[in-house]
Design a protein around this motif. Structure first.
Motif, PDB file in Angstrom:
ATOM      1  N   ASN A 159     -54.193  19.361-132.576  1.00 41.94           N
ATOM      2  CA  ASN A 159     -55.395  18.952-133.300  1.00 41.94           C
ATOM      3  C   ASN A 159     -56.342  20.118-133.545  1.00 41.94           C
ATOM      4  O   ASN A 159     -56.934  20.243-134.627  1.00 41.94           O
ATOM      5  N   LEU A 160     -56.516  20.966-132.534  1.00 41.58           N
ATOM      6  CA  LEU A 160     -57.418  22.103-132.708  1.00 41.58           C
ATOM      7  C   LEU A 160     -56.910  23.056-133.789  1.00 41.58           C
ATOM      8  O   LEU A 160     -57.695  23.581-134.585  1.00 41.58           O
ATOM      9  N   VAL A 161     -55.605  23.273-133.816  1.00 41.75           N
ATOM     10  CA  VAL A 161     -55.045  24.126-134.868  1.00 41.75           C
ATOM     11  C   VAL A 161     -55.300  23.505-136.235  1.00 41.75           C
ATOM     12  O   VAL A 161     -55.727  24.184-137.179  1.00 41.75           O
ATOM     13  N   ARG A 162     -55.039  22.205-136.366  1.00 41.62           N
ATOM     14  CA  ARG A 162     -55.229  21.545-137.663  1.00 41.62           C
ATOM     15  C   ARG A 162     -56.694  21.601-138.108  1.00 41.62           C
ATOM     16  O   ARG A 162     -56.989  21.736-139.305  1.00 41.62           O
ATOM     17  N   LYS A 163     -57.612  21.513-137.167  1.00 42.35           N
ATOM     18  CA  LYS A 163     -59.033  21.538-137.525  1.00 42.35           C
ATOM     19  C   LYS A 163     -59.400  22.825-138.248  1.00 42.35           C
ATOM     20  O   LYS A 163     -60.295  22.835-139.109  1.00 42.35           O
ATOM     21  N   TYR A 164     -58.722  23.925-137.902  1.00 39.88           N
ATOM     22  CA  TYR A 164     -59.023  25.205-138.545  1.00 39.88           C
ATOM     23  C   TYR A 164     -58.048  25.541-139.671  1.00 39.88           C
ATOM     24  O   TYR A 164     -58.415  26.230-140.620  1.00 39.88           O
ATOM     25  N   ALA A 165     -56.809  25.066-139.570  1.00 37.09           N
ATOM     26  CA  ALA A 165     -55.833  25.348-140.626  1.00 37.09           C
ATOM     27  C   ALA A 165     -56.100  24.506-141.865  1.00 37.09           C
ATOM     28  O   ALA A 165     -55.941  24.973-142.993  1.00 37.09           O
ATOM     29  N   ASP A 166     -56.484  23.250-141.662  1.00 36.09           N
ATOM     30  CA  ASP A 166     -56.686  22.313-142.778  1.00 36.09           C
ATOM     31  C   ASP A 166     -57.791  21.342-142.380  1.00 36.09           C
ATOM     32  O   ASP A 166     -57.523  20.209-141.987  1.00 36.09           O
ATOM     33  N   PRO A 167     -59.062  21.768-142.449  1.00 36.45           N
ATOM     34  CA  PRO A 167     -60.171  20.992-141.875  1.00 36.45           C
ATOM     35  C   PRO A 167     -60.354  19.601-142.459  1.00 36.45           C
ATOM     36  O   PRO A 167     -60.841  18.703-141.770  1.00 36.45           O
ATOM     37  N   THR A 168     -59.990  19.432-143.729  1.00 39.94           N
ATOM     38  CA  THR A 168     -60.129  18.113-144.360  1.00 39.94           C
ATOM     39  C   THR A 168     -58.780  17.715-144.969  1.00 39.94           C
ATOM     40  O   THR A 168     -58.616  17.737-146.188  1.00 39.94           O
ATOM     41  N   PRO A 169     -57.822  17.366-144.145  1.00 36.02           N
ATOM     42  CA  PRO A 169     -56.454  17.145-144.623  1.00 36.02           C
ATOM     43  C   PRO A 169     -56.361  16.001-145.627  1.00 36.02           C
ATOM     44  O   PRO A 169     -57.015  14.964-145.479  1.00 36.02           O
ATOM     45  N   GLU A 170     -55.519  16.202-146.641  1.00 39.21           N
ATOM     46  CA  GLU A 170     -55.285  15.150-147.626  1.00 39.21           C
ATOM     47  C   GLU A 170     -54.229  14.157-147.158  1.00 39.21           C
ATOM     48  O   GLU A 170     -54.262  12.993-147.549  1.00 39.21           O
ATOM     49  N   THR A 171     -53.277  14.620-146.368  1.00 32.32           N
ATOM     50  CA  THR A 171     -52.238  13.739-145.847  1.00 32.32           C
ATOM     51  C   THR A 171     -51.901  14.139-144.413  1.00 32.32           C
ATOM     52  O   THR A 171     -51.924  15.324-144.073  1.00 32.32           O
ATOM     53  N   ILE A 172     -51.592  13.142-143.583  1.00 30.15           N
ATOM     54  CA  ILE A 172     -51.058  13.364-142.241  1.00 30.15           C
ATOM     55  C   ILE A 172     -50.074  12.232-141.953  1.00 30.15           C
ATOM     56  O   ILE A 172     -50.371  11.062-142.204  1.00 30.15           O
ATOM     57  N   ARG A 173     -48.933  12.595-141.378  1.00 32.60           N
ATOM     58  CA  ARG A 173     -47.974  11.591-140.915  1.00 32.60           C
ATOM     59  C   ARG A 173     -47.997  11.569-139.391  1.00 32.60           C
ATOM     60  O   ARG A 173     -47.726  12.578-138.750  1.00 32.60           O
ATOM     61  N   PHE A 174     -48.318  10.416-138.827  1.00 36.85           N
ATOM     62  CA  PHE A 174     -48.435  10.251-137.384  1.00 36.85           C
ATOM     63  C   PHE A 174     -47.198   9.530-136.861  1.00 36.85           C
ATOM     64  O   PHE A 174     -47.040   8.312-137.079  1.00 36.85           O
ATOM     65  N   GLN A 175     -46.318  10.248-136.179  1.00 32.44           N
ATOM     66  CA  GLN A 175     -45.135   9.627-135.597  1.00 32.44           C
ATOM     67  C   GLN A 175     -45.556   8.739-134.432  1.00 32.44           C
ATOM     68  O   GLN A 175     -46.259   9.179-133.519  1.00 32.44           O
ATOM     69  N   ALA A 176     -45.107   7.492-134.428  1.00 35.61           N
ATOM     70  CA  ALA A 176     -45.573   6.524-133.438  1.00 35.61           C
ATOM     71  C   ALA A 176     -45.281   6.980-132.015  1.00 35.61           C
ATOM     72  O   ALA A 176     -46.108   6.818-131.104  1.00 35.61           O
ATOM     73  N   GLU A 177     -44.103   7.547-131.799  1.00 34.27           N
ATOM     74  CA  GLU A 177     -43.688   7.910-130.451  1.00 34.27           C
ATOM     75  C   GLU A 177     -44.519   9.044-129.857  1.00 34.27           C
ATOM     76  O   GLU A 177     -44.566   9.226-128.638  1.00 34.27           O
TER      77      GLU A 177
END
Length: 543
Positions: free
Chosen positions: A395-413
């Motif tokens: 999550n911390l990486v994503r906050k700086y790599a793509d602060p306002t993401p247009e898409t995310i896929r959340f694997q349930a597991e």
């Protein structure tokens, strides 16, 4: 609905409950979101299609190795290392599970590029296609067990995840090992890697660079703003390299020419600062070197640097560090080992945050060690006490790599938290915790199943920008009357069709959210539902 109040919900897991996340910002208040469009609508063609991460800001590029293997696992079970969340039996690059874990984490992080670690292969040429029994094959032998031929499995995992348009690769080569490699390849061991010896730098290209880039289709290469793939290197350690002055630049010119001849484009080369000291002509040869980084020194107590070169800034960051010098598997690599293991604590993510904040204006940020368990320097999912929740560092990486993401896929597991009514994993897959996870028949991943009314999964602390979002889930059922819901205000219960146990997409609703951090929880209102993943798509940036 048979759901316990939040204060009473517990995760029935063989490990102690995870502490509440401590994040750089508090979770967003979702009590005042705008009205939503009712759930139950048709899924639109683009509702579950990943789009590339933002190209604004620094290029965030994790250095990613693949040396996990079954023979080394016993060393990591000593208690001195930060183990991943996943089942120990799958922590080997000889399993498809390892590569599926890695690809999912990188997709979730929304990084711009993946700098794949290549240390070369002793054998230059190999038969076409994957060699069976790779672990025992001479074609896969190389320094540090990082012959890039193994990366065919990474490529295949990216394709399984339908993500070749998202994950883009470059190359990282530390070059600290080439003396021994030349001996294995050519039958003699030089005293040093001699920059004046063409045979030595031919090894660099033919046994490493070319092997790696041949594995990946062009559309999977990361290309900079000038359309060039990226190759980055590490330091030139004293005593291992010689004859650099005037010859390092000659070698790099030759490598760029060979790359141009093979692929029709020159690479952008990012070197470590020691190269400039070994060859002064690197500063005076236009367009030879694109960037310079200066790594970091855990001995000095910090894990980030920023270096200016060619009127641009270049950064390196690590999230934490703990390793006795020269001995990866030392039993004293435990938390609190201090100066003996050059320990730099993670500080609940603050060490990583400090690095990102110091590099906000960098052109490229190399992240040391996505899978670096040996130096306690990784970003993977973990329930280790150094993580507040499994996806914290992703999550911390994503906050700086793509602060306002247009898409995310959340694997349930891969959820951070869950409520499950059984104490064991009924599917016996993915992780040794109580969440019931089964393996998909096609080998592409896993799903959450065996659900009971009121059970739930949750991804924590997801940073989103202001806008309207559509949510989609990939589910399977075997009769009528099932439902689930995403626990955001005014997103209601979604009745699920009978899919005859085949996975299909369903629309979960649309809502407008303010900028902030969200805990995204899927609640199973009935039994008889299998959930592969749920998906977030930003449809506009208006609030």
């Amino acid at each position: 609905e048979q759901q316990q109040p939040l204060a009473q919900q517990q995760t029935t897991s063989p490990t102690p409950p995870l502490p509440s996340p401590v994040s750089p910002t508090k979770p967003a208040d979702v009590s005042a979101v705008s009205a939503v469009i009712a759930a139950g609508q048709n899924v639109l063609p683009t509702d579950a299609v990943l789009v590339p991460p933002s190209a604004d800001g620094p290029v965030v590029a994790p250095i990613t190795a693949y040396s996990w293997r079954e023979s080394k696992l016993p060393h990591f079970l000593s208690g001195a290392f930060e183990l991943p969340l996943y089942q120990n039996s799958t922590l080997s690059r000889d399993t498809d599970e390892f590569w599926n874990y890695l690809v999912d984490e990188l997709l979730l992080s929304r990084v711009n590029a993946v700098m794949l670690h290549g240390r070369g292969c002793y054998v230059k040429d190999a038969p076409q296609g994957r060699v069976q029994d790779a672990a025992d094959s001479r074609y896969y032998r190389g320094s540090g067990e990082l012959c890039p031929r193994y990366l065919a499995r990474f490529r295949d995992a990216v394709i399984r995840a339908d993500a070749r348009h998202i994950i883009k690769v470059g190359m990282f080569d530390p070059m600290d090992h080439y003396q021994g490699d030349i001996e294995k390849a050519f039958g003699y061991k030089p005293l040093t890697f001699d920059f004046g010896n063409p045979e030595h730098y031919e090894f660099f290209f033919d046994h490493n660079v070319k092997i790696l880039f041949d594995i990946f289709p062009r559309d999977m290469w990361y290309l900079d703003s000038r359309g060039r793939p990226i190759i980055s290197t590490w330091t030139l350690q004293p005593g291992r390299f010689s004859n650099g002055e005037g010859n390092i630049s000659t070698m790099l010119k030759w490598i760029k020419l060979r790359f141009q001849q093979e692929y029709g484009v020159e690479p952008a080369i990012v070197i470590q600062g020691a190269w400039l000291k070994r060859d002064s002509t690197l500063r005076t040869t236009p367009d030879l070197v694109e960037g310079v980084h200066n790594w970091f020194s855990p001995t000095k107590g910090f894990l980030h640097t920023q270096t200016e070169f060619n009127s641009k800034k270049w950064g390196v960051i690590g999230p934490g560090y703990r390793k006795v010098s020269g001995n990866t598997f030392h039993e004293e690599n435990k938390p609190g080992c201090g100066a003996m293991c050059r320990e730099v604590p993670r500080r609940n993510g603050q060490t990583l945050i400090d690095g990102f904040e110091a590099n906000k204006d960098s052109e490229l940020i190399l992240l040391e060690g996505w899978t670096n368990m040996g130096e306690n320097n990784g970003y993977y999912r973990s329930e280790n006490p150094a993580w507040s929740y499994p996806c914290q560092y992703i999550n911390l990486v994503r906050k700086y790599a793509d602060p306002t993401p247009e898409t995310i896929r959340f694997q349930a597991e891969g959820a951070d938290r869950f409520y499950d009514t059984t104490p064991e994993n009924l599917g016996r897959s993915y992780a040794d915790r109580a969440l019931d996870v089964g393996a998909l028949n096609d080998g592409s991943g896993w799903y959450v199943g065996w659900v009971e009314p009121g059970e739930w999964i949750e991804y924590q602390d997801v940073t989103l920008g202001c806008g309207t979002y559509r949510f989609t889930a990939r589910i399977a059922t075997w009769n009528e009357g099932h439902s689930l819901r995403l626990a955001l205000p005014r997103l209601g219960s979604v009745g699920l069709p009978n899919t005859n146990n085949a996975f299909e997409l369903v629309h979960l609703g649309e809502t407008t959210l303010g900028t902030g951090n969200y805990n995204l929880k899927v609640i199973f209102e009935t039994k008889g539902v299998n959930l592969d993943w749920f998906f977030l798509k930003k449809v506009n940036g208006k609030c």
